[in-house]
Design a protein around this motif. Structure first.
Motif, PDB file in Angstrom:
ATOM      1  N   CYS B   7       0.830  -1.208   0.000  1.00 19.69           N
ATOM      2  CA  CYS B   7       0.000   0.000   0.000  1.00 19.69           C
ATOM      3  C   CYS B   7       0.861   1.254   0.000  1.00 19.69           C
ATOM      4  N   THR B  42       1.051   5.299  12.818  1.00 19.80           N
ATOM      5  CA  THR B  42      -0.242   5.230  12.134  1.00 19.80           C
ATOM      6  C   THR B  42      -0.055   5.120  10.619  1.00 19.80           C
ATOM      7  N   ASP B  43       1.193   5.052  10.164  1.00 18.08           N
ATOM      8  CA  ASP B  43       1.486   4.958   8.733  1.00 18.08           C
ATOM      9  C   ASP B  43       1.304   3.504   8.283  1.00 18.08           C
ATOM     10  N   ARG B  44       0.251   3.266   7.511  1.00 17.33           N
ATOM     11  CA  ARG B  44      -0.107   1.901   7.147  1.00 17.33           C
ATOM     12  C   ARG B  44       0.983   1.238   6.308  1.00 17.33           C
ATOM     13  N   ASP B  45       1.568   1.985   5.385  1.00 22.00           N
ATOM     14  CA  ASP B  45       2.622   1.444   4.532  1.00 22.00           C
ATOM     15  C   ASP B  45       3.818   1.001   5.378  1.00 22.00           C
ATOM     16  N   GLN B  47       3.862   0.258   8.634  1.00 23.08           N
ATOM     17  CA  GLN B  47       3.516  -0.867   9.515  1.00 23.08           C
ATOM     18  C   GLN B  47       3.332  -2.160   8.734  1.00 23.08           C
ATOM     19  N   LEU B  48       2.769  -2.060   7.522  1.00 25.83           N
ATOM     20  CA  LEU B  48       2.570  -3.273   6.727  1.00 25.83           C
ATOM     21  C   LEU B  48       3.931  -3.842   6.304  1.00 25.83           C
ATOM     22  N   GLU B 148     -11.030  -5.975  12.821  1.00 24.15           N
ATOM     23  CA  GLU B 148      -9.838  -5.163  13.111  1.00 24.15           C
ATOM     24  C   GLU B 148      -8.893  -5.912  14.055  1.00 24.15           C
ATOM     25  N   SER B 217      -6.003  -1.110  10.184  1.00 24.38           N
ATOM     26  CA  SER B 217      -5.398   0.227  10.153  1.00 24.38           C
ATOM     27  C   SER B 217      -3.915   0.139  10.490  1.00 24.38           C
ATOM     28  N   GLY B 218      -3.199   1.206  10.156  1.00 24.99           N
ATOM     29  CA  GLY B 218      -1.783   1.281  10.521  1.00 24.99           C
ATOM     30  C   GLY B 218      -1.595   1.128  12.023  1.00 24.99           C
ATOM     31  N   THR B 325      -8.384   5.164  16.593  1.00 24.79           N
ATOM     32  CA  THR B 325      -8.621   5.093  15.148  1.00 24.79           C
ATOM     33  C   THR B 325      -9.995   4.485  14.852  1.00 24.79           C
TER      34      THR B 325
END
Lengths: 67, 349
Positions: B7, B42-45, B47-48, B148, B217-218, B325
Motif C-alpha cells: 500500500c 499510524t502509517d499503514r505502509d 507498519q505493513l 480489526e 489500520s496502521g 482510530t
C-alpha cells in the motif's frame, strides 16, 4: 494421600491464585469446579462471577480513588 | 498465506524483494521513503512493511522460501524499520506518561515494578472502545471490531512465546504457565486463537488472517508489530513482559463489557464464549503477568525494571492509538449518517 501439590498465592489487593484446586465450595454449598490449572478466587466480593475473580477489584480501586 | 498487497513504497519494496527469485539477486527494500514517514505508528505502509518482515518469523508466505526469514538483506531492512518504530514508540510513551514513573526504583525494584504496573493499569480505566461495544455498537460495528482485532487474535499469544528461552527461573515458569492457558490448557478446542476463529466463523466471517490485513489500520498493525519488536529482540525482553502485563491487566473488564455487548446484540454463542473465556482467564493472567513474570524477572535482572515499565506504557499508548482510530471511524460514519438523515428529512419536509 494425593501426591499432587496445591498452592495458594496471596495477591494483595487482588484475588488468591490457587494452583491444583479441583473445586471451590461456597457457604451455601454451591460447588464451583476449577477448569483451569491456575484459578483466581475473588476476595473483594465485587466479582459478578463468584467465586472467581473477574478483575472487579480494579474498578473498586478506581472508584475509591476518584472519590 | 498469500503475500499481502502493498500500500505504498515501503511495503512495495518488501513485497518485491520477497517475490524475487530466491537464488538470483534481489532488490533490497529501500529506506527511501523513510523520510516521508511522518508518524510511523499510524502509517499503514510503514507498519505493513514491518508486519510482512515479521511474518517471516511466524508462518511465512506461500511462494516465499522459508530461508527468507534469515536473509541478511531483509534483516537489514527490518532493523531499519525497527529503529524508527522503537523511536516512535518511545516518543509516544514520553508524551503520554510522566517521566517519574520510570525513575527511582529504590531498594526493592521488583516490588516497585509490581506496584507501578498495578497503578498504571488501574489508572487506565475501561477502554472507550469496550464501552462503545457494550452500549452502542450495532452488529456491523461489532463485526468491524472483530475484523480489526483479527490480525492479533488469530495469532494470540504467539509473540510472547519467543521470550520463553530468553528469560529464566520463576519468570520463565510463570510465562509457561500463562501461555499453557492461552494455548488451551492441553485442549486443542480451547486454544484461544481457535476460539476467536470459531467466533468469526459463527458470524460467517473468514477465519484466515490474510482476509483481514487489507482492512487493518496502521495503528492496529502497530499494536501487533510492537509485540514482535519486543519479543524478537532479546534486548527488549523486559519490555515484552511489561507489555504482556499491561495487556492482560487491561483485558478482563473490557472483555466483560464486550461480552455484554455481544449478548445485547444477540450474537452467536461462539462470540460470547470467546469473551466469556477471557474474563476469568485474564483475571488470572493479570496476576501471573504482573507478579510472577514481571516481579520475578526484575528480581532476577533488576536492570530490566525500566524496560518492563516502558513495555507496559508502550502497550497502553499504542493500543490506545488503535482504539482511537476505530472510534474515530465509527463516530465519523455515525455523524455522516446523521447529517444525511437530516438532509433527507429536510428535503422530504
Amino acid at each position: 494421600m494425593s501426591a499432587r501439590r496445591v498452592t495458594v498465592q496471596d495477591c494483595p489487593g487482588g484475588p488468591l491464585l490457587i494452583r491444583g484446586a479441583d473445586e471451590v465450595v461456597a457457604a451455601d454449598g454451591t460447588v464451583a469446579e476449577a477448569t483451569r490449572p491456575v484459578v483466581a478466587v475473588c476476595r473483594c466480593g465485587r466479582s459478578a462471577r463468584l467465586p472467581w475473580c473477574d478483575a472487579s477489584h480494579r474498578a473498586k480501586r478506581r472508584s475509591n480513588r476518584d472519590d | 498465506m498469500h503475500l499481502p498487497d502493498p500500500c505504498g513504497p515501503l511495503s512495495e519494496g518488501v513485497v518485491r524483494a520477497l517475490r524475487a527469485a530466491p537464488d538470483g539477486p534481489h532488490p533490497v527494500p529501500q529506506a527511501r521513503a523513510m523520510g516521508d514517514v511522518i508518524d510511523p505508528l499510524t502509517d499503514r505502509d510503514f507498519q505493513l512493511a514491518l508486519w510482512i518482515l515479521y511474518e517471516l518469523h511466524y508462518r511465512g508466505f506461500d511462494g516465499v522460501p522459508d530461508d527468507a526469514e534469515w536473509d541478511p538483506l531483509l534483516i537489514v531492512s527490518r532493523a531499519g524499520l525497527e529503529r524508527t518504530m522503537e523511536h516512535a514508540v518511545r516518543a509516544l510513551v514520553g508524551e503520554r506518561f510522566e517521566s517519574d514513573s520510570l525513575g527511582h526504583l529504590g531498594d526493592d525494584p521488583a516490588q516497585r515494578v509490581v506496584t507501578a504496573l498495578i497503578r498504571m493499569t488501574v489508572a487506565e480505566g475501561p477502554s472507550q472502545v469496550s464501552t462503545f461495544l457494550q452500549r452502542r455498537a450495532g452488529r456491523k460495528e461489532f463485526c468491524e471490531y472483530l475484523a480489526e482485532r483479527a490480525v492479533y487474535h488469530l495469532r494470540e499469544s504467539d509473540p510472547q512465546s519467543f521470550v520463553l528461552p530468553r528469560i529464566g527461573g520463576p519468570a520463565k515458569v510463570a510465562l509457561a504457565e500463562l501461555q499453557y492457558d492461552e494455548y488451551g490448557g492441553g485442549r486443542p478446542d480451547r486454544l484461544h486463537q481457535a476460539l476467536f476463529a470459531d467466533a468469526l466463523e459463527s458470524l460467517e466471517m473468514p477465519t484466515d488472517l490474510a482476509s483481514y490485513l487489507p482492512g487493518a489500520s496502521g495503528a492496529t498493525l502497530a499494536s501487533v508489530n510492537v509485540m514482535s519488536l519486543f519479543a524478537l529482540n532479546r534486548r527488549l525482553r523486559g519490555a515484552a513482559m511489561g507489555h504482556l502485563a499491561a495487556f492482560e491487566a487491561t483485558s478482563s473488564l473490557p472483555c466483560d463489557r464486550i461480552l455484554q455487548g455481544a449478548r445485547r446484540l444477540g450474537l452467536p454463542e461462539a462470540v460470547q464464549d470467546y469473551y466469556d473465556e477471557h474474563v476469568e482467564a485474564d483475571a488470572v493472567h493479570e496476576q501471573l503477568a504482573i507478579r510472577n513474570i514481571c516481579g520475578s524477572l526484575v528480581s532476577e535482572e533488576p536492570e530490566l525494571a525500566d524496560d518492563v515499565l516502558f513495555g507496559a506504557m508502550a502497550c497502553l499508548a499504542v493500543d490506545g492509538l488503535a482504539g482511537d482510530t476505530l472510534l474515530r471511524r465509527w463516530s465519523q460514519r455515525r455523524s455522516g449518517t446523521a447529517a444525511e438523515d437530516h438532509r433527507a428529512a429536510r428535503a422530504a419536509g
